[in-house]
Design a protein around this motif. Structure first.
Motif, PDB file in Angstrom:
ATOM      1  N   UNK A  65       0.829  -1.207   0.000  1.00  0.00           N
ATOM      2  CA  UNK A  65       0.000   0.000   0.000  1.00  0.00           C
ATOM      3  C   UNK A  65       0.861   1.253   0.000  1.00  0.00           C
ATOM      4  N   UNK A  66       1.991   1.211   0.706  1.00  0.00           N
ATOM      5  CA  UNK A  66       2.864   2.383   0.746  1.00  0.00           C
ATOM      6  C   UNK A  66       3.327   2.793  -0.642  1.00  0.00           C
ATOM      7  N   UNK A  67       3.526   1.834  -1.518  1.00  0.00           N
ATOM      8  CA  UNK A  67       3.967   2.167  -2.865  1.00  0.00           C
ATOM      9  C   UNK A  67       2.966   3.090  -3.551  1.00  0.00           C
ATOM     10  N   UNK A  68       1.690   2.887  -3.285  1.00  0.00           N
ATOM     11  CA  UNK A  68       0.653   3.756  -3.846  1.00  0.00           C
ATOM     12  C   UNK A  68       0.548   5.045  -3.031  1.00  0.00           C
ATOM     13  N   UNK A  69       0.598   4.937  -1.713  1.00  0.00           N
ATOM     14  CA  UNK A  69       0.504   6.100  -0.832  1.00  0.00           C
ATOM     15  C   UNK A  69       1.579   7.126  -1.160  1.00  0.00           C
ATOM     16  N   UNK A  70       2.813   6.665  -1.460  1.00  0.00           N
ATOM     17  CA  UNK A  70       3.900   7.577  -1.810  1.00  0.00           C
ATOM     18  C   UNK A  70       3.558   8.450  -3.013  1.00  0.00           C
ATOM     19  N   UNK A  71       2.753   7.926  -3.919  1.00  0.00           N
ATOM     20  CA  UNK A  71       2.407   8.669  -5.132  1.00  0.00           C
ATOM     21  C   UNK A  71       1.269   9.663  -4.890  1.00  0.00           C
ATOM     22  N   UNK A 571      12.665   1.697 -19.849  1.00  0.00           N
ATOM     23  CA  UNK A 571      12.211   2.549 -18.759  1.00  0.00           C
ATOM     24  C   UNK A 571      13.430   3.113 -18.032  1.00  0.00           C
ATOM     25  N   UNK A 572      13.399   4.399 -17.757  1.00  0.00           N
ATOM     26  CA  UNK A 572      14.460   5.088 -17.025  1.00  0.00           C
ATOM     27  C   UNK A 572      13.920   5.443 -15.647  1.00  0.00           C
ATOM     28  N   UNK A 573      14.435   4.759 -14.602  1.00  0.00           N
ATOM     29  CA  UNK A 573      13.944   4.962 -13.243  1.00  0.00           C
ATOM     30  C   UNK A 573      15.066   5.490 -12.358  1.00  0.00           C
ATOM     31  N   UNK A 574      14.775   6.462 -11.493  1.00  0.00           N
ATOM     32  CA  UNK A 574      15.800   6.984 -10.590  1.00  0.00           C
ATOM     33  C   UNK A 574      16.361   5.886  -9.692  1.00  0.00           C
ATOM     34  N   UNK A 575      17.621   6.036  -9.322  1.00  0.00           N
ATOM     35  CA  UNK A 575      18.226   5.102  -8.378  1.00  0.00           C
ATOM     36  C   UNK A 575      17.636   5.331  -6.989  1.00  0.00           C
ATOM     37  N   UNK A 584       9.043   7.494  -5.186  1.00  0.00           N
ATOM     38  CA  UNK A 584       8.056   8.248  -5.952  1.00  0.00           C
ATOM     39  C   UNK A 584       8.431   8.169  -7.433  1.00  0.00           C
ATOM     40  N   UNK A 585       7.418   8.097  -8.271  1.00  0.00           N
ATOM     41  CA  UNK A 585       7.664   7.820  -9.685  1.00  0.00           C
ATOM     42  C   UNK A 585       7.570   9.066 -10.571  1.00  0.00           C
ATOM     43  N   UNK A 586       7.740  10.249  -9.972  1.00  0.00           N
ATOM     44  CA  UNK A 586       7.701  11.472 -10.786  1.00  0.00           C
ATOM     45  C   UNK A 586       8.873  11.532 -11.756  1.00  0.00           C
ATOM     46  N   UNK A 587      10.020  10.970 -11.372  1.00  0.00           N
ATOM     47  CA  UNK A 587      11.215  11.059 -12.212  1.00  0.00           C
ATOM     48  C   UNK A 587      11.366   9.931 -13.208  1.00  0.00           C
ATOM     49  N   UNK A 588      10.369   9.074 -13.337  1.00  0.00           N
ATOM     50  CA  UNK A 588      10.439   7.944 -14.264  1.00  0.00           C
ATOM     51  C   UNK A 588      10.084   8.422 -15.672  1.00  0.00           C
ATOM     52  N   UNK A 589      10.861   7.955 -16.648  1.00  0.00           N
ATOM     53  CA  UNK A 589      10.533   8.252 -18.046  1.00  0.00           C
ATOM     54  C   UNK A 589      10.529   6.945 -18.832  1.00  0.00           C
ATOM     55  N   UNK A 590       9.747   6.919 -19.898  1.00  0.00           N
ATOM     56  CA  UNK A 590       9.562   5.691 -20.670  1.00  0.00           C
ATOM     57  C   UNK A 590       9.709   5.999 -22.149  1.00  0.00           C
ATOM     58  N   UNK A 591      10.454   5.158 -22.843  1.00  0.00           N
ATOM     59  CA  UNK A 591      10.520   5.206 -24.297  1.00  0.00           C
ATOM     60  C   UNK A 591       9.326   4.427 -24.840  1.00  0.00           C
ATOM     61  N   UNK A 592       8.262   5.136 -25.164  1.00  0.00           N
ATOM     62  CA  UNK A 592       7.031   4.460 -25.568  1.00  0.00           C
ATOM     63  C   UNK A 592       7.182   3.724 -26.889  1.00  0.00           C
ATOM     64  N   UNK A 593       8.147   4.138 -27.705  1.00  0.00           N
ATOM     65  CA  UNK A 593       8.362   3.432 -28.974  1.00  0.00           C
ATOM     66  C   UNK A 593       8.931   2.038 -28.732  1.00  0.00           C
ATOM     67  N   UNK A 594       9.722   1.888 -27.659  1.00  0.00           N
ATOM     68  CA  UNK A 594      10.328   0.589 -27.354  1.00  0.00           C
ATOM     69  C   UNK A 594       9.471  -0.240 -26.410  1.00  0.00           C
ATOM     70  N   UNK A 595       8.620   0.426 -25.620  1.00  0.00           N
ATOM     71  CA  UNK A 595       7.785  -0.296 -24.662  1.00  0.00           C
ATOM     72  C   UNK A 595       6.750  -1.153 -25.391  1.00  0.00           C
TER      73      UNK A 595
END
Length: 596
Positions: A65-71, A571-575, A584-595
């Motif tokens: 649940x915390x994973x969602x709460x953080x967002x 997917x580019x995810x912060x360390x 928190x997933x604000x800094x995540x970016x995704x290459x939608x062409x490759x996803x």
């Protein structure tokens, strides 16, 4: 802080050996229809999660649940990437008085909650009052005891609602007064428990009728975070979407979607079908020879790659020795002390770490992670080697047999108890091994599994005799995990008719050792400044609390797990830092062409 009743392990199902040209398992689950789809140009981060029973921050004790709460929620301060050191969230700045007792926070202007209401100092006071006074809160001790905010108590020692020294000085200023200085005060305030809700959103404390029914709020929460809650179908999926009016850095993805799958092997199959962007690998499927570390950072974070995985891909790999502890817990009302001690005698911690977990965990004997033990890992090892009462890195069935015979049990009249876990291959392996060894010590163990929600219901109702679990820390202070051993936090809801919200339902009360633990906890609280004068008393009390647990075997720690993350290259995810992969997933970016 986060209790986890089950962790990665896998199941008995085999991972499919052959995949079609598209990388999908030919004999596994066909998840194409359930995989999250995106509209043109929309970026969706696709993840996995387990069952959840509440999204209410002070009521929750689960990492899932915390994973969602953080967002969804902001606090005054936070740790959005699981690293040491807090960052401002709703606060723009804070000041600490010279005596270390008063914290004054200035709030960000023009903060809007997901329901459209403006958020200010009064909302902070309301949210923190819920932590202290709500009957649904499992975390009042965090605020009143750990943090030590000034407050009043009645003749029974219970919190007097409205007496807490958290004041809205004006619309944008909050003043918090502690009863004594505490070096980790800001760290505690960064915990998800202290998330800020719109004032009066639920009416479970004095003076508020509530805009939403409590059950509605717990399943459809309203916060001020970068993502707003979108959907939750229990046992199936949940999602959050980017909040357009967020006061801080806007997310780079439009949506985060979690597929809810409890079975870890099914999770792995789902990930191998490329239906998620980041995932974990169950120990049953993990091969340490496939992990390559390219860099080890100053904080111990290992950065590298892993693979090829089952579908042939190489994936990005992060690992850090986290601040988590794994243990066997007992309901002390249902499993007698000699049987608990017999388990300790037959349990080989090193064998569990190297065999059951394939070296992914470090063997342990204290609830306190070794890196936080007074003197560090070497001192922790020395203390355990010289003082652990039940044998260091060995299994002694003969001692277990003797202790049960002294208690009056024999082959003709064995003692019986149940181990109840979530379905998990590693937990099953450990439990089966314990059962086999205990059978030679006049103990018959039955092993059961249950869905996560059922297991929690049984535990908090006092009906889970024993089981395996894990606790992930939210800040680097031993009090964060030793809270599990503070006897008032262990009383289940039906113990002698007393109602409570336990962190873990040990029912460890009314013994000499539990009183020692209570006294030790209080001593640690009284010396929480951790200056030179207090440190010696604090360290002595910590060791006394650990040894009190050894004496009764209320819980048996056996390992310290690492935090790991595996992710595909699109997917580019912060360390993350030593507090683990939840971030928190604000800094995540995704290459939608490759996803996919």
């Amino acid at each position: 802080m986060t209790a986890v009743a089950g962790c990665s392990g896998g199941s008995d199902e085999e991972v499919p050996d052959e995949l079609d040209d598209g990388g999908n398992a030919t004999d596994g689950e066909d998840n194409d229809e359930s995989a999250e789809t995106t509209s043109d140009g929309e970026k969706t981060l696709r993840l996995l999660n387990a069952s959840i029973n509440t999204f209410d921050p002070p009521a929750n004790v689960l990492s899932s649940a915390n994973e969602v709460i953080f967002q969804v929620f902001d606090g005054l301060v936070g740790k959005p990437e699981g690293k040491s050191g807090v960052v401002n969230q709703l606060a723009t700045e804070y000041e600490i008085s010279d005596d270390g007792l008063t914290y004054t926070f200035t709030l960000t202007e023009d903060v809007v909650a997901h329901n459209g209401s403006s958020v200010g100092a009064a909302d902070v006071v309301y949210s923190w009052e819920r932590v202290a006074a709500s009957p649904d809160s499992s975390s009042a001790f965090l605020l009143l005891s750990d943090l030590g905010i000034e407050h009043e108590t009645n003749e029974e020692g219970e919190y007097v609602p409205g007496s807490m020294a958290v004041e809205a000085v004006d619309d944008r200023t909050v003043e918090v007064t502690l009863s004594s200085p505490y070096y980790a005060a800001l760290d505690i305030m960064s915990d998800a428990t202290f998330a800020v809700l719109p004032e009066g959103i639920v009416g479970d404390i004095e003076g508020y009728d509530g805009e939403m029914e409590y059950d509605e709020f717990t399943t459809s929460p309203v916060g001020t975070g970068p993502f707003e809650f979108d959907t939750w179908t229990s046992g199936e999926e949940m999602a959050v979407t980017a909040f357009d009016e967020y006061h801080g850095e806007a997310p780079m993805v439009d949506r985060v979607h979690w597929q809810v799958i409890e079975d870890t092997n099914a999770q792995y199959n789902y990930a191998m079908n490329r239906n998620v962007d980041a995932f974990s690998i169950p120990t049953a499927q993990y091969d340490p020879e496939l992990a390559t570390v390219n860099e080890t950072q100053d904080n111990g974070l290992q950065v590298g790659e892993y693979g090829p995985v089952q579908n042939g891909d190489m994936v990005d790999y992060l690992r850090i020795s986290g601040l988590s502890t794994q243990f066997m817990l007992f309901n002390n009302d249902q499993v007698i002390e000699p049987a608990r001690k017999a388990v300790a005698w037959v349990m080989d911690h090193e064998e569990i770490a190297n065999s059951a977990y394939k070296g992914r965990v470090e063997p342990g004997y204290h609830m306190t992670p070794a890196t936080l033990f007074p003197g560090g890992p070497e001192a922790a090892e020395e203390h355990a080697r010289e003082n652990y009462p039940y044998g260091y890195n060995e299994s002694n069935i003969e001692e277990a047999r003797l202790i049960m015979e002294e208690a009056g049990y024999s082959d003709d009249d064995p003692y019986e108890f149940e181990i109840l876990n979530v379905e998990d291959t590693t937990y099953e392996q450990i439990s089966n091994d314990l059962r086999d060894r205990l059978s030679a010590a006049h103990i018959e163990v039955s092993i059961s599994t249950a869905p996560f929600s059922t297991l929690l219901d049984r535990e908090f109702a006092g009906n889970r005799p024993a089981g395996l679990g894990e606790w992930g820390m939210s800040w680097a202070d031993p009090l964060n995990v030793l809270a599990l051993l503070y006897p008032p936090n262990t009383r289940s809801t039906d113990n002698e008719g007393v109602s409570g919200n336990p962190l873990v339902a040990l029912n460890w009360v009314d013994t000499e050792a539990s009183q020692t633990a209570r006294d030790s906890w209080n001593t640690m609280q009284e010396n929480s400044t951790r200056d030179d004068a207090a440190r010696e008393r604090w360290e002595e009390a910590l060791i006394q609390m650990e040894e009190a647990n050894w004496e009764d075997c209320a819980m048996i720690n056996y390992a310290y797990p690492a935090a790991e993350r595996f992710s595909y290259d699109w997917v580019d995810m912060p360390e993350f830092g030593e507090l683990g992969a939840l971030s928190r997933y604000t800094g995540v970016d995704i290459d939608t062409d490759a996803q996919p």
